[in-house]
Write an enzyme that holds these catalytic residues in place. Structure first.
Site, PDB file in Angstrom:
ATOM      1  N   TRP A   1      -3.327   2.808  -1.985  1.00  0.00           N
ATOM      2  CA  TRP A   1      -2.121   1.990  -1.910  1.00  0.00           C
ATOM      3  C   TRP A   1      -1.316   1.966  -3.193  1.00  0.00           C
ATOM      4  O   TRP A   1      -0.171   1.533  -3.204  1.00  0.00           O
ATOM      5  CB  TRP A   1      -2.520   0.536  -1.582  1.00  0.00           C
ATOM      6  CG  TRP A   1      -3.615   0.070  -2.494  1.00  0.00           C
ATOM      7  CD1 TRP A   1      -4.961   0.158  -2.256  1.00  0.00           C
ATOM      8  CD2 TRP A   1      -3.482  -0.441  -3.821  1.00  0.00           C
ATOM      9  NE1 TRP A   1      -5.674  -0.280  -3.357  1.00  0.00           N
ATOM     10  CE2 TRP A   1      -4.787  -0.659  -4.336  1.00  0.00           C
ATOM     11  CE3 TRP A   1      -2.391  -0.750  -4.644  1.00  0.00           C
ATOM     12  CZ2 TRP A   1      -5.021  -1.149  -5.610  1.00  0.00           C
ATOM     13  CZ3 TRP A   1      -2.632  -1.246  -5.918  1.00  0.00           C
ATOM     14  CH2 TRP A   1      -3.931  -1.445  -6.391  1.00  0.00           C
ATOM     15  N   ASN A   2      -1.934   2.381  -4.337  1.00  0.00           N
ATOM     16  CA  ASN A   2      -1.259   2.080  -5.610  1.00  0.00           C
ATOM     17  C   ASN A   2      -0.041   2.966  -5.869  1.00  0.00           C
ATOM     18  O   ASN A   2       0.896   2.541  -6.540  1.00  0.00           O
ATOM     19  CB  ASN A   2      -2.248   2.104  -6.783  1.00  0.00           C
ATOM     20  CG  ASN A   2      -2.870   3.460  -7.023  1.00  0.00           C
ATOM     21  OD1 ASN A   2      -2.925   4.298  -6.125  1.00  0.00           O
ATOM     22  ND2 ASN A   2      -3.354   3.684  -8.220  1.00  0.00           N
TER      23      ASN A   2
ATOM     24  N   LYS B   1      -4.660   9.717   6.788  1.00  0.00           N
ATOM     25  CA  LYS B   1      -4.948   8.281   6.945  1.00  0.00           C
ATOM     26  C   LYS B   1      -4.434   7.587   5.699  1.00  0.00           C
ATOM     27  O   LYS B   1      -4.922   7.805   4.604  1.00  0.00           O
ATOM     28  CB  LYS B   1      -6.456   8.045   7.078  1.00  0.00           C
ATOM     29  CG  LYS B   1      -6.759   6.619   7.472  1.00  0.00           C
ATOM     30  CD  LYS B   1      -8.075   6.093   6.942  1.00  0.00           C
ATOM     31  CE  LYS B   1      -8.019   5.481   5.597  1.00  0.00           C
ATOM     32  NZ  LYS B   1      -7.132   4.324   5.387  1.00  0.00           N
TER      33      LYS B   1
ATOM     34  N   ALA C   1      -3.320   4.181   3.298  1.00  0.00           N
ATOM     35  CA  ALA C   1      -4.039   2.966   2.888  1.00  0.00           C
ATOM     36  C   ALA C   1      -3.623   1.792   3.762  1.00  0.00           C
ATOM     37  O   ALA C   1      -2.473   1.701   4.198  1.00  0.00           O
ATOM     38  CB  ALA C   1      -3.757   2.666   1.427  1.00  0.00           C
TER      39      ALA C   1
ATOM     40  N   GLY D   1      -8.766   7.977  -4.229  1.00  0.00           N
ATOM     41  CA  GLY D   1      -9.234   6.597  -4.120  1.00  0.00           C
ATOM     42  C   GLY D   1     -10.359   6.367  -5.108  1.00  0.00           C
ATOM     43  O   GLY D   1     -10.493   7.089  -6.110  1.00  0.00           O
ATOM     44  N   SER D   2     -11.184   5.384  -4.813  1.00  0.00           N
ATOM     45  CA  SER D   2     -12.220   5.004  -5.776  1.00  0.00           C
ATOM     46  C   SER D   2     -13.387   5.997  -5.768  1.00  0.00           C
ATOM     47  O   SER D   2     -13.641   6.694  -4.775  1.00  0.00           O
ATOM     48  CB  SER D   2     -12.735   3.605  -5.423  1.00  0.00           C
ATOM     49  OG  SER D   2     -13.289   3.630  -4.125  1.00  0.00           O
TER      50      SER D   2
ATOM     51  N   GLU E   1      -9.726  12.983  -5.937  1.00  0.00           N
ATOM     52  CA  GLU E   1      -8.977  12.388  -7.052  1.00  0.00           C
ATOM     53  C   GLU E   1      -9.448  10.941  -7.144  1.00  0.00           C
ATOM     54  O   GLU E   1      -9.033  10.094  -6.347  1.00  0.00           O
ATOM     55  CB  GLU E   1      -7.466  12.451  -6.772  1.00  0.00           C
ATOM     56  CG  GLU E   1      -6.924  13.859  -6.650  1.00  0.00           C
ATOM     57  CD  GLU E   1      -6.872  14.596  -7.990  1.00  0.00           C
ATOM     58  OE1 GLU E   1      -7.004  13.944  -9.038  1.00  0.00           O
ATOM     59  OE2 GLU E   1      -6.723  15.823  -7.968  1.00  0.00           O
ATOM     60  N   LEU E   2     -10.324  10.654  -8.099  1.00  0.00           N
ATOM     61  CA  LEU E   2     -11.037   9.372  -8.079  1.00  0.00           C
ATOM     62  C   LEU E   2     -10.649   8.482  -9.258  1.00  0.00           C
ATOM     63  O   LEU E   2      -9.603   8.660  -9.869  1.00  0.00           O
ATOM     64  CB  LEU E   2     -12.545   9.655  -8.049  1.00  0.00           C
ATOM     65  CG  LEU E   2     -12.979  10.638  -6.949  1.00  0.00           C
ATOM     66  CD1 LEU E   2     -14.465  10.927  -7.023  1.00  0.00           C
ATOM     67  CD2 LEU E   2     -12.603  10.120  -5.572  1.00  0.00           C
TER      68      LEU E   2
ATOM     69  N   CYS F   1      -4.799   5.046 -11.913  1.00  0.00           N
ATOM     70  CA  CYS F   1      -6.037   5.735 -12.296  1.00  0.00           C
ATOM     71  C   CYS F   1      -5.944   6.270 -13.724  1.00  0.00           C
ATOM     72  O   CYS F   1      -6.965   6.504 -14.355  1.00  0.00           O
ATOM     73  CB  CYS F   1      -6.297   6.872 -11.325  1.00  0.00           C
ATOM     74  SG  CYS F   1      -4.857   7.914 -11.105  1.00  0.00           S
TER      75      CYS F   1
ATOM     76  N   GLU G   1     -13.694   0.359 -14.379  1.00  0.00           N
ATOM     77  CA  GLU G   1     -12.253   0.530 -14.232  1.00  0.00           C
ATOM     78  C   GLU G   1     -11.638  -0.866 -14.052  1.00  0.00           C
ATOM     79  O   GLU G   1     -12.152  -1.674 -13.268  1.00  0.00           O
ATOM     80  CB  GLU G   1     -11.988   1.389 -12.988  1.00  0.00           C
ATOM     81  CG  GLU G   1     -10.577   1.895 -12.900  1.00  0.00           C
ATOM     82  CD  GLU G   1     -10.365   2.808 -11.686  1.00  0.00           C
ATOM     83  OE1 GLU G   1     -11.080   2.670 -10.672  1.00  0.00           O
ATOM     84  OE2 GLU G   1      -9.458   3.652 -11.760  1.00  0.00           O
TER      85      GLU G   1
HETATM   86  P1  NAP Z   1     -10.430   2.994  -2.054  1.00  0.00           P
HETATM   87  O1  NAP Z   1     -10.914   1.651  -1.714  1.00  0.00           O
HETATM   88  O2  NAP Z   1     -11.422   4.057  -2.369  1.00  0.00           O
HETATM   89  O3  NAP Z   1      -9.503   3.449  -0.832  1.00  0.00           O
HETATM   90  C1  NAP Z   1      -8.816   4.694  -0.850  1.00  0.00           C
HETATM   91  C2  NAP Z   1      -8.600   5.129   0.585  1.00  0.00           C
HETATM   92  O4  NAP Z   1      -9.870   5.374   1.188  1.00  0.00           O
HETATM   93  C3  NAP Z   1      -7.906   4.067   1.447  1.00  0.00           C
HETATM   94  O5  NAP Z   1      -7.074   4.715   2.378  1.00  0.00           O
HETATM   95  C4  NAP Z   1      -9.094   3.417   2.144  1.00  0.00           C
HETATM   96  O6  NAP Z   1      -8.768   2.785   3.370  1.00  0.00           O
HETATM   97  C5  NAP Z   1      -9.955   4.648   2.390  1.00  0.00           C
HETATM   98  N1  NAP Z   1     -11.340   4.350   2.711  1.00  0.00           N
HETATM   99  C6  NAP Z   1     -12.114   3.358   2.240  1.00  0.00           C
HETATM  100  N2  NAP Z   1     -13.351   3.434   2.798  1.00  0.00           N
HETATM  101  C7  NAP Z   1     -13.341   4.498   3.627  1.00  0.00           C
HETATM  102  C8  NAP Z   1     -14.292   5.106   4.509  1.00  0.00           C
HETATM  103  N3  NAP Z   1     -15.532   4.647   4.625  1.00  0.00           N
HETATM  104  N4  NAP Z   1     -13.920   6.180   5.228  1.00  0.00           N
HETATM  105  C9  NAP Z   1     -12.669   6.674   5.108  1.00  0.00           C
HETATM  106  N5  NAP Z   1     -11.720   6.157   4.311  1.00  0.00           N
HETATM  107  C10 NAP Z   1     -12.044   5.087   3.568  1.00  0.00           C
HETATM  108  O7  NAP Z   1      -9.425   2.969  -3.294  1.00  0.00           O
HETATM  109  P2  NAP Z   1      -8.153   2.028  -3.482  1.00  0.00           P
HETATM  110  O8  NAP Z   1      -8.620   0.704  -3.931  1.00  0.00           O
HETATM  111  O9  NAP Z   1      -7.247   2.144  -2.330  1.00  0.00           O
HETATM  112  O10 NAP Z   1      -7.420   2.790  -4.698  1.00  0.00           O
HETATM  113  C11 NAP Z   1      -7.715   2.562  -6.018  1.00  0.00           C
HETATM  114  C12 NAP Z   1      -8.618   3.665  -6.555  1.00  0.00           C
HETATM  115  O11 NAP Z   1      -7.957   4.914  -6.417  1.00  0.00           O
HETATM  116  C13 NAP Z   1      -8.879   3.500  -8.036  1.00  0.00           C
HETATM  117  O12 NAP Z   1     -10.220   3.762  -8.316  1.00  0.00           O
HETATM  118  C14 NAP Z   1      -7.980   4.574  -8.662  1.00  0.00           C
HETATM  119  O13 NAP Z   1      -8.398   5.016  -9.916  1.00  0.00           O
HETATM  120  C15 NAP Z   1      -8.005   5.641  -7.624  1.00  0.00           C
HETATM  121  N6  NAP Z   1      -6.848   6.514  -7.733  1.00  0.00           N
HETATM  122  C16 NAP Z   1      -7.048   7.765  -8.217  1.00  0.00           C
HETATM  123  C17 NAP Z   1      -5.969   8.618  -8.379  1.00  0.00           C
HETATM  124  C18 NAP Z   1      -6.161   9.996  -8.906  1.00  0.00           C
HETATM  125  O14 NAP Z   1      -5.244  10.792  -8.785  1.00  0.00           O
HETATM  126  N7  NAP Z   1      -7.320  10.331  -9.481  1.00  0.00           N
HETATM  127  C19 NAP Z   1      -4.682   8.188  -8.012  1.00  0.00           C
HETATM  128  C20 NAP Z   1      -4.513   6.904  -7.512  1.00  0.00           C
HETATM  129  C21 NAP Z   1      -5.627   6.073  -7.364  1.00  0.00           C
HETATM  130  P3  NAP Z   1      -8.340   1.238   3.368  1.00  0.00           P
HETATM  131  O15 NAP Z   1      -7.026   1.187   2.679  1.00  0.00           O
HETATM  132  O16 NAP Z   1      -8.266   0.865   4.795  1.00  0.00           O
HETATM  133  O17 NAP Z   1      -9.421   0.503   2.629  1.00  0.00           O
END
Ligand code: NAP
Length: 483
Positions: A150-151, A174, A176, A228-229, A250-251, A284, A385
């Site tokens: 979502w960020n 899919k 956020a 995501g995370s 990309e975590l 991130c 983080e």
């Molecule tokens: P997240 O909780 O890991 O969620 C990311 C995505 O994964 C969302 O669409 C989420 O759906 C989905 N998801 C969660 N559990 C899942 C499952 N079991 N199966 C399939 N999909 C699933 O991360 P976030 O809180 O949205 O984002 C923040 C994180 O992203 C931070 O750690 C940040 O550092 C990282 N990030 C990294 C980058 C990069 O380029 N390295 C860029 C931006 C953000 P829901 O939304 O429905 O929970």
């Protein structure tokens, strides 16, 4: 604006099969601003089937035809930038100026990947065997599953969809849960730009596990691209291994920012404030540990405090606001806990440190821009983080110590240093174990440049020539010519 019919499958907008929806809220006010279709397994399976069907023809289109569609999408996104920025501010919370910047960054991926596939060169390799010819072909991997956070709710989508469709793949995305409306706006643009039905499909859901399982277990999905995370990425990569999908991850990150005493501490403090409080620290690449050489510590801290004192926190559509809300209550709690833990273990709170609820901010999740001094390894913020507007300052004495402590993390996404010594710039940037190093540069990102991390920050790169490679397989053709 669509209300409930936010699934885009095989070229049609539709609601969930059972009519299920979930609310979308404005994090600045808590107000409900719309609803999104709550897809489950059946809708996801249909999206995968549509993508498989579309792949057969889209993969045979020329790179020139794919480029036309992506350029049209780029034009539409650029024309709609104000509208998209306003939507992003409402749905995700970031200040309008930052939202405009993100739309520009998102559009860059459409333009970059419009052109890049024209340069997907294969190669020929000399053989040791008489009459034998080796040719190396690059071909699209197939159906892709994309999962985004979502960020950065628009650019994280174009950073995946643009290279996937440019390479000739089809994709099921899919988005956020907090930001489905931004995803809808991107897919409306792709549809209007003439992307054929089924090439890019959108699934919105409040049940990421259900949708994720279908995407991950489907053998016809050949690649997973996830942002995501680290915790979620690890689980998804493990599951994707069962069908041996290619993965890009990309975590999370835990960026160090190093300020050496040969740099101007006031200039470094300005850059630090800009990158640290960007998106309220919910990035991130946000610097989580700010290492400052002891000889410039006071000058740097004073300049940083002056900057932070001038930041205005509030709803992103209010003029002059530079720090918006955190995304949800869990984010607010995590930041509060980290600050309390640091202070209990001896950090000094120099400014901020708590939730803001005056001036009509109580309905949102606003956290005051915060500076902590004397942070050390014993504190949670040193390793976890943060994802919030907290600058953690850590003093150091010499270059070796700075590099050693900067590398003391399992993450490896972004890192930054301020120095005016060329030798030091080269030495330190080569010694930092991160996918990205900004030397006197707080914005070392662009569609043309590879973005990604090492260690627990992930696998693969997005953007640049590498960003297209992630969607291409290599086929070797050996041919024997009778001699
Ligand atoms: P997240 O909780 O890991 O969620 C990311 C995505 O994964 C969302 O669409 C989420 O759906 C989905 N998801 C969660 N559990 C899942 C499952 N079991 N199966 C399939 N999909 C699933 O991360 P976030 O809180 O949205 O984002 C923040 C994180 O992203 C931070 O750690 C940040 O550092 C990282 N990030 C990294 C980058 C990069 O380029 N390295 C860029 C931006 C953000 P829901 O939304 O429905 O929970």
């Amino acid at each position: 604006m669509r209300d409930g019919d936010t699934l885009y499958i095989d070229g049609h907008w539709q609601p969930a099969d059972d009519g299920g929806r979930f609310d979308v809220t404005d994090p600045a006010s808590g107000a409900i601003i719309g609803t999104a279709a709550d897809a489950g397994a059946a809708e996801t399976d249909r999206a995968i089937a549509a993508a498989r069907e579309a792949f057969a023809s889209w993969s045979r289109e020329s790179a020139y035809r794919r480029a036309e569609v992506l350029w049209r999408a780029h034009t539409l996104m650029t024309q709609r930038s104000e509208e998209l920025a306003a939507l992003m501010t409402r749905e995700q919370g970031k200040p309008l100026k930052a939202a405009r910047n993100e739309v520009g960054y998102a559009a860059e991926f459409l333009a970059w990947f419009a052109e890049e596939p024209k340069r997907v060169y294969g190669s020929s390799i000399p053989s040791a065997r008489p009459g034998q010819r080796f040719t190396v072909l690059r071909r699209p991997v197939g159906v892709v599953a994309g999962i985004t956070p979502w960020n950065y709710p628009i650019s994280m989508i174009t950073r995946k969809v643009a290279p996937a469709v440019a390479a000739g793949c089809s994709i099921v995305l899919k988005s956020a849960e907090q930001t489905p409306l931004c995803a809808v706006a991107v897919f409306e643009i792709l549809a209007e730009a003439g992307l054929p039905p089924g090439v890019a499909n959108l699934v919105t859901t409040s049940r990421p596990g259900t949708v994720g399982e279908r995407l991950l277990d489907a053998p016809e999905v050949r690649k997973l691209t996830f942002t995501g995370s680290t915790d979620v990425g690890r689980q998804l990569a493990a599951r994707a291994a069962a069908t041996m999908k290619r993965v890009s991850m990309e975590l999370g990150g835990h960026a160090p920012l190093l300020v050496f005493d040969d740099a101007d501490p006031v200039h470094a403090a300005k850059g630090t404030a800009l990158v640290k409080f960007l998106n309220a620290g919910q990035a991130c690449i946000s610097p989580n540990r700010i290492f400052v050489q002891r000889t410039v510590l006071d000058a740097f801290t004073e300049a940083l405090l002056e900057r932070v004192g001038g930041l205005v926190t509030g709803p992103g559509d209010r003029p002059g606001v530079s720090v918006g809300p955190l995304v949800d209550d869990a984010a607010l709690k995590k930041v509060t806990d980290q600050v309390e833990d640091a202070v209990a273990k001896g950090a000094r709170l120099l400014i901020g440190g708590s939730r803001l609820d005056g001036d009509c901010l109580g309905a949102g999740r606003f956290f005051a821009p915060t500076v902590l001094a004397d942070v050390d390894e014993s504190m949670r913020i040193y390793r976890e983080e943060t994802f919030g507007p907290v600058a953690a300052i850590i003093p150091f004495d010499d270059e070796d110590e700075a590099v050693r402590r900067a590398n003391d993390t399992e993450y490896g996404l972004a890192s930054y240093l301020y120095t005016n010594d060329l030798g030091r710039a080269v030495r330190v940037s080569e010694a930092l174990r991160f996918g990205i190093v900004g030397v006197n540069d707080i914005n070392p990102t662009a569609a043309a440049a590879p973005f990604g991390g090492v260690g627990l920050s992930g696998l693969g790169r997005e953007g640049g020539a590498q960003g297209l490679d992630e969607y291409l397989d290599t086929t070797l053709v050996g041919l024997v010519v009778p001699t």
